[in-house]
Design an enzyme around this catalytic site. Structure first.
Site, PDB file in Angstrom:
ATOM      1  CG  HIS A  67       7.793  11.582  -7.624  1.00 34.45           C
ATOM      2  ND1 HIS A  67       8.362  11.277  -6.423  1.00 34.45           N
ATOM      3  CD2 HIS A  67       8.707  12.316  -8.300  1.00 34.45           C
ATOM      4  CE1 HIS A  67       9.565  11.810  -6.352  1.00 34.45           C
ATOM      5  NE2 HIS A  67       9.815  12.457  -7.484  1.00 34.45           N
ATOM      6  CG  HIS A  69      -3.257 -20.553  -9.638  1.00 31.61           C
ATOM      7  ND1 HIS A  69      -2.989 -19.245  -9.351  1.00 31.61           N
ATOM      8  CD2 HIS A  69      -4.555 -20.595 -10.012  1.00 31.61           C
ATOM      9  CE1 HIS A  69      -4.082 -18.526  -9.547  1.00 31.61           C
ATOM     10  NE2 HIS A  69      -5.045 -19.317  -9.932  1.00 31.61           N
ATOM     11  NE  ARG A 122      17.759  14.457  -8.509  1.00 26.76           N
ATOM     12  CZ  ARG A 122      16.890  15.166  -9.221  1.00 26.76           C
ATOM     13  NH1 ARG A 122      17.297  15.878 -10.246  1.00 26.76           N
ATOM     14  NH2 ARG A 122      15.606  15.138  -8.931  1.00 26.76           N
ATOM     15  CD  GLU A 123      14.865  11.272  -6.463  1.00 31.23           C
ATOM     16  OE1 GLU A 123      14.394  11.309  -5.313  1.00 31.23           O
ATOM     17  OE2 GLU A 123      14.668  12.165  -7.303  1.00 31.23           O
TER      18      GLU A 123
END
Lengths: 376, 376
Positions: A193, A288, A27-28
């Site tokens: 949204h 890291h 739809r979007e």
């Protein structure tokens, strides 16, 4: 206290480990893409959503054009495992003072009258129905509660709340969903949204507060800043409810699904897209990288293998550390002592200060250094 | 209940209308970019951050390389209005069972001893200090509280909590910050990674719970999925605390700042980036477009003019409505009745079903239709 301790406190039952996904990509995409999607593209997206195993696929309103109607029929004919929005109807009404002043002038009484009439008819036809307000977070929810109750009594299968402007926060979501949960039995769908970056945070908070269904789109596409991105949401839920999420959804299909959609609407996958963005599982800084190689969970919230993706420790940088270089030296089959690895690490850092280094460059430095050692 | 009603409930004082921004773009860009940043690029980013008026700029550790040291000196010499991290020092220690097993073996007692020693020395030199744990959300915060108290007593100006793996949620942030707030007077800094899409939601929740400083980067760059994006966070805070946010930060500088950084690290601004993404203020669907033209706040959470950006209603699509087309007809100076506009809208929708339409295409349809009307 741990990253997986997401159970809601208080009286609402958390649905973090029993949520359902309603995907609105089709739809979007149609509303959002510069160019309309071809039927083949729509079918490819529908199939990819089915492979991922979302619970519902929402389609363009068949009333928006002749073409949309024909496309809907084609998708319905695919025989997907998923519910493809053709046996169910969603009703959306604007109820905030903003949209009732502007978009239409119907009073809440009139909205209730029409909604009850439509839902009663749809139920008489055995059609699954969902009812929601478009802009719940700027409406007075207490005023809306009796209306929600009325549509629920009329037979609505699901009620929804909807932050169409992307203006709400986790705290307000928690308040609203708990309030609605207190008066409505059954399913509550939420649509958030993402204009102010809170869509995923709002979605998980809604589930903790008792909502049951979350609307998503692939890559978050949708008008303006779109809505909850399926990939980010799945990552959030993989951490919050690993067994349910891995058991119910085919996470390894995410990358293919995102590829189909990004090509269909002609966008790039953002560099920082959760899970599939190019740097999502690349580790570079020395301290890291050392920890990652020893125990990936130190700096990874979940194992990329859950999505069929592999991790990467980059060593072509001034901030690399000798442990990461040691790992690459070993991968290349070069024999060096720790002191020698430390020496070549210094060489890499020094070179990285003067010019950009690719992975190939650092490999060449390692080979050349190793060759020098052999000669000496 | 409104989108701006973000005041924290309960005993913690909300800092939503008094927050400060610590920007880590320079540090993260250096760790993250494929190629090291040149000194000129670093200086350009530092100046753009100063124009936006973030409160602090965090720089690469000068100890990471000779080049980093020289670059730090150059930034310090710029005489920026903002605090550029050269008169202050941040200490970060890993404390979760993950990092203490792996990255080092120091017990909490030893950490406390070293931290107090370093902070006491720095304070004796009049250096501003911040102390944080790297992975607060996988640590037992209660165990850490006495350590936080000890470093605070030793003179740390600010303590921090840090979700380095991007694994936390608004609910856990609320719990943690309230707990820390209960025992620590003064400033609390929060750093949220964005692996599971909750960084901005976590940030606003932290401020509501009593945190004072949020770490950001421009466009959210940083290792893996990066951290709180400055633009999305500013949009969130513009809604939550409009007067403070507009008065303190130069929002109109955001676009230029994002441009400098995206070019420096060679990334595209994501299509759905809050505020500046290409579709952030483009409206297309018929019913929305009608409301936008009458009252933009119906479907916009804030006015794009706050950022010096203009809105756009697209009509080149099958889901356009006649109100949006009316507006374009008027802009083009064409005279048509409502019925005529409805007729040409049908024509546009019909054409959009068969082929992609650009804005120029729809303008041509309008002109041709108008010419037909003149002839008839």
């Amino acid at each position: 206290m741990s990253a997986t301790a997401n159970a809601a406190s208080g009286s609402s039952p958390s649905n973090v480990a029993s949520y359902k996904i309603i995907d609105s990509t089709l739809r979007e995409a149609d509303q959002w893409a510069t160019n309309p999607l071809s039927r083949d593209t729509k079918v490819a997206i529908a199939k990819a959503l089915d492979s991922f195993a979302v619970d519902y696929i929402e389609i363009t309103s068949p009333s928006s054009s002749e073409q949309a109607l024909e496309d809907s029929k084609a998708i319905a004919a695919l025989g997907l495992k998923v519910e493809a929005g053709v046996g169910s109807v969603g009703l959306v009404v604007g109820a905030s003072s903003f949209s009732s002043d502007v978009s239409h002038e119907k009073s809440l009484e009139k909205i209730q009258e029409s909604a009850v009439e439509v839902i009663s008819y749809l139920k008489s036809q055995n059609v699954e129905t969902q009812f929601s307000f478009e802009d719940t977070f700027r409406s007075d929810l207490v005023d809306l509660l009796s209306l929600y109750q009325a549509v629920k009594e009329a037979g609505a299968d699901r009620v929804g709340i909807n932050d169409i402007i992307g203006g709400t926060t986790p705290r307000l979501v928690d308040d609203n969903v708990r309030t609605l949960r207190g008066v409505i039995k059954g399913d509550i769908e939420c649509r958030f949204h993402d204009e102010t970056g809170c869509a995923v945070g709002n979605a998980v908070t809604a589930l903790e507060a008792g909502a049951t269904h979350i609307d998503t789109t692939v890559l978050g596409i949708g008008e303006r800043n779109g809505l909850v991105p399926l990939g980010a949401f799945s990552a959030r839920m993989l951490v919050a409810a690993p067994e349910y999420t891995k058991g119910k959804y085919n996470l390894k299909e995410l990358k293919a699904l995102e590829t189909v959609v990004s090509e269909a609407v002609n966008i790039n996958v953002p560099y920082n897209n959760p899970v599939t963005g190019f740097s999502a599982f690349t580790h570079k800084a020395g301290i890291h990288a050392k920890a990652i190689l020893n125990n990936p969970s130190t700096y990874e919230v979940f194992d990329p293998a859950e999505y069929g993706i592999s991790r990467n420790v980059a060593i072509n940088s001034r901030v690399t550390g000798w442990n990461a270089v040691r790992s690459r030296v070993d991968q290349l089959g070069l024999v060096m002592t720790d002191d020698e690895v430390k020496a070549v690490t210094a060489k890499i850092k020094q070179t990285a200060d003067t010019r950009p280094l690719t992975i190939e460059d650092t490999d060449n430095i390692l080979h050349a250094f190793h060759a020098e050692l052999q000669k000496a």
